[in-house]
Write a protein that holds these residues in place. Structure first.
Motif, PDB file in Angstrom:
ATOM      1  N   PHE A 105       0.844  -1.191   0.000  1.00 23.27           N
ATOM      2  CA  PHE A 105       0.000   0.000   0.000  1.00 23.27           C
ATOM      3  C   PHE A 105       0.879   1.241   0.000  1.00 23.27           C
ATOM      4  O   PHE A 105       2.038   1.222   0.413  1.00 23.27           O
ATOM      5  CB  PHE A 105      -0.949   0.013   1.209  1.00 23.27           C
ATOM      6  N   GLY A 106       0.302   2.324  -0.489  1.00 22.63           N
ATOM      7  CA  GLY A 106       0.994   3.603  -0.530  1.00 22.63           C
ATOM      8  C   GLY A 106       0.003   4.728  -0.325  1.00 22.63           C
ATOM      9  O   GLY A 106      -1.122   4.512   0.137  1.00 22.63           O
ATOM     10  N   SER A 107       0.419   5.916  -0.671  1.00 25.84           N
ATOM     11  CA  SER A 107      -0.468   7.061  -0.512  1.00 25.84           C
ATOM     12  C   SER A 107      -1.579   7.020  -1.551  1.00 25.84           C
ATOM     13  O   SER A 107      -1.400   6.476  -2.653  1.00 25.84           O
ATOM     14  CB  SER A 107       0.319   8.371  -0.667  1.00 25.84           C
ATOM     15  N   PRO A 108      -2.734   7.570  -1.223  1.00 22.30           N
ATOM     16  CA  PRO A 108      -3.818   7.639  -2.211  1.00 22.30           C
ATOM     17  C   PRO A 108      -3.388   8.462  -3.421  1.00 22.30           C
ATOM     18  O   PRO A 108      -2.440   9.255  -3.347  1.00 22.30           O
ATOM     19  CB  PRO A 108      -4.943   8.331  -1.435  1.00 22.30           C
ATOM     20  N   PRO A 109      -4.059   8.314  -4.539  1.00 22.73           N
ATOM     21  CA  PRO A 109      -3.732   9.098  -5.731  1.00 22.73           C
ATOM     22  C   PRO A 109      -3.727  10.593  -5.430  1.00 22.73           C
ATOM     23  O   PRO A 109      -4.631  11.103  -4.763  1.00 22.73           O
ATOM     24  CB  PRO A 109      -4.841   8.724  -6.716  1.00 22.73           C
ATOM     25  N   GLY A 110      -2.707  11.274  -5.914  1.00 22.36           N
ATOM     26  CA  GLY A 110      -2.620  12.715  -5.723  1.00 22.36           C
ATOM     27  C   GLY A 110      -2.026  13.148  -4.407  1.00 22.36           C
ATOM     28  O   GLY A 110      -1.882  14.356  -4.155  1.00 22.36           O
ATOM     29  N   VAL A 111      -1.650  12.197  -3.538  1.00 22.83           N
ATOM     30  CA  VAL A 111      -1.062  12.519  -2.230  1.00 22.83           C
ATOM     31  C   VAL A 111       0.414  12.153  -2.262  1.00 22.83           C
ATOM     32  O   VAL A 111       0.788  11.072  -2.717  1.00 22.83           O
ATOM     33  CB  VAL A 111      -1.779  11.760  -1.098  1.00 22.83           C
ATOM     34  N   GLU A 112       1.275  13.044  -1.791  1.00 25.54           N
ATOM     35  CA  GLU A 112       2.712  12.806  -1.848  1.00 25.54           C
ATOM     36  C   GLU A 112       3.119  11.613  -0.980  1.00 25.54           C
ATOM     37  O   GLU A 112       2.363  11.132  -0.126  1.00 25.54           O
ATOM     38  CB  GLU A 112       3.477  14.050  -1.399  1.00 25.54           C
ATOM     39  N   SER A 113       4.345  11.155  -1.197  1.00 29.43           N
ATOM     40  CA  SER A 113       4.865  10.036  -0.422  1.00 29.43           C
ATOM     41  C   SER A 113       5.217  10.465   0.997  1.00 29.43           C
ATOM     42  O   SER A 113       5.493  11.629   1.267  1.00 29.43           O
ATOM     43  CB  SER A 113       6.126   9.473  -1.093  1.00 29.43           C
ATOM     44  N   ALA A 114       5.233   9.471   1.888  1.00 27.19           N
ATOM     45  CA  ALA A 114       5.728   9.705   3.235  1.00 27.19           C
ATOM     46  C   ALA A 114       7.244   9.889   3.191  1.00 27.19           C
ATOM     47  O   ALA A 114       7.888   9.645   2.167  1.00 27.19           O
ATOM     48  CB  ALA A 114       5.351   8.534   4.135  1.00 27.19           C
ATOM     49  N   ARG A 115       7.817  10.316   4.297  1.00 26.80           N
ATOM     50  CA  ARG A 115       9.268  10.466   4.421  1.00 26.80           C
ATOM     51  C   ARG A 115       9.762   9.698   5.639  1.00 26.80           C
ATOM     52  O   ARG A 115       9.158   9.770   6.716  1.00 26.80           O
ATOM     53  CB  ARG A 115       9.674  11.932   4.581  1.00 26.80           C
ATOM     54  N   PHE A 116      10.857   8.960   5.467  1.00 24.27           N
ATOM     55  CA  PHE A 116      11.549   8.382   6.610  1.00 24.27           C
ATOM     56  C   PHE A 116      12.569   9.403   7.084  1.00 24.27           C
ATOM     57  O   PHE A 116      13.373   9.912   6.300  1.00 24.27           O
ATOM     58  CB  PHE A 116      12.250   7.080   6.229  1.00 24.27           C
ATOM     59  N   VAL A 117      12.550   9.698   8.387  1.00 27.94           N
ATOM     60  CA  VAL A 117      13.425  10.719   8.960  1.00 27.94           C
ATOM     61  C   VAL A 117      14.035  10.181  10.252  1.00 27.94           C
ATOM     62  O   VAL A 117      13.339   9.535  11.052  1.00 27.94           O
ATOM     63  CB  VAL A 117      12.637  12.016   9.292  1.00 27.94           C
TER      64      VAL A 117
END
Length: 407
Positions: free
Chosen positions: A90-102
């Motif tokens: 799974f990932g972000s919904p369409p049109g939503v940017e990716s998460a970031r690992f920090v």
């Protein structure tokens, strides 16, 4: 109705504290951060995920891009079993940017420095022991005998919050989730790139997450079942070399790259992140002129991937409410805006934790059912979580709208 709040004491200088102070400054409220530790928290903590909604909340106060620069995009999460079987993605919904690992230490330093650049003062060595309210404000009393006064006091002091206990001496305590967390960066994993994806593996005896970059560098984290809570200080009594051996043994027989990642980890880079905990429902988020944000009010397990993001959201929403309403009404509006959302996310994360610590029968059922669940769980269904956005310019109403919202 306009706000009468002009100043705030922010107790806690971790992640939520500096964000709250910067948001309050944008709202025209002077804020000073008081941190219990005598020094900065450089090098402290493991890694964390910043969800798209958290990044969007940081954009509201103009620091989102600073955080994106220090983070690694995670486009998708791939779930797999101990035998390498793919359970779902799974990932972000369409049109939503990716998460970031920090890395938490990098996030802390970025927020700390930016807050200072904007004129936010952080005072170290100030451990809160009491607070006294008057008709015109609140006075914080610190362990060193000093005091500070302001219109309101905001508890951003974490899962073991002193402010929470001052608001409600009978408030619940953190709940241990049965897992202890470790992590590390690896300069050369010897593995191929995961293409921006974070792989999360339900091992037979532990949970592994890892991501490998194009240059073969990478990061990993492990959630290790442990029968009782253990502090970071207690865990540190065991050498890093010994912990790496313990972690490697936990993946014996699992067909995942844990052995390679752990073997190539420099013991000096091992990070002991601590026990995975969450808070039972906190009945009172505020009393009088005191209020809670972040883990002090709603500590979600790291399994949610939302802990830091929820803290940032709450900090920004509280600043909006204090901008537009007197503190009593602002605190009520703030809870109305936040409580349903955070408690729904916390509940879902609790189910994830139970999957991580599943026994032999539970593993079989999980591996059978999870692929079916993932097929039904389309990305659009998570839009309520990752697509959440704060409209800073909208006024916060003193009374709920007919749909129960305030803005």
């Amino acid at each position: 109705m306009s706000s009468t709040t002009r100043s705030a004491l922010v107790i806690g200088g971790g992640i939520g504290g500096p964000v709250a102070a910067m948001a309050l400054h944008r709202a025209g409220i002077e804020a000073t951060v008081y941190e219990a530790y005598a020094s900065t928290a450089d090098g402290v903590g493991g890694g964390l995920g910043l969800a798209p909604n958290g990044l969007a909340a940081l954009d509201v106060i103009g620091v989102g891009d600073l955080v994106r620069e220090i983070g690694t995009p995670t486009t998708d999460i791939v779930l797999q079993s101990w035998n390498g079987k793919r359970l779902g993605e799974f990932g972000s919904p369409p049109g939503v940017e990716s998460a970031r690992f920090v890395w938490r230490a990098d996030l802390y330093r970025t927020l700390y420095d930016e807050a200072a650049r904007r004129g936010v003062r952080t005072v170290h060595g100030k451990r809160l022991v009491a607070a006294r309210e008057t008709a015109g404000g609140v006075t914080a009393h610190f362990a060193d005998g000093t005091t500070a006064e302001a219109d309101v006091l905001i508890g951003a002091d974490g899962i073991r919050s002193t402010v929470r206990a001052l608001i409600d001496p009978d408030a619940p305590r953190p709940h241990y989730g049965g897992l202890f967390s470790f992590g590390a960066p690896v300069k050369d994993t010897g593995l191929p790139s995961t293409g921006g994806k974070m792989y999360m593996t339900f091992g037979k005896r532990a949970f592994l997450g890892y991501q490998v970059q194009d240059d073969s560098s990478g990061v990993w984290f492990v959630n290790l079942p442990h029968p009782g809570p253990m502090t970071v200080a207690e865990a540190a009594r065991t050498s890093a070399e010994d912990w790496l051996r313990v972690l490697a043994a936990a993946f014996t027989g699992d067909r995942v790259p844990a052995a390679d990642l752990l073997l190539r980890t420099d013991p000096g880079d091992l990070l002991i992140a601590g026990p995975m905990e969450n808070m039972p429902r906190v009945p009172a988020w505020s009393r009088g002129r005191m209020v809670l944000i972040g883990d002090a009010a709603h500590a979600a397990s790291s399994s949610s991937g939302q802990g830091a993001s929820l803290a940032v959201e709450s900090a920004v929403q509280l600043a909006r409410c204090l901008r537009d309403l007197p503190h009593e009404e602002a605190f009520t509006a703030y809870q109305d805006l936040r409580r349903p959302r955070v408690e729904r996310i916390i509940k879902e994360a609790e189910r994830t934790n139970s999957n991580k610590a599943a026994g032999p029968v539970g593993r079989v059922l999980r591996d059978l059912l999870l692929p079916l669940v993932m097929k039904l769980n389309k990305p659009e269904k998570s839009a309520w979580q990752t697509g959440y956005r704060i409209d800073w310019d909208a006024s916060v109403s003193a009374t709920p709208h007919p749909d129960g919202t305030r803005a």
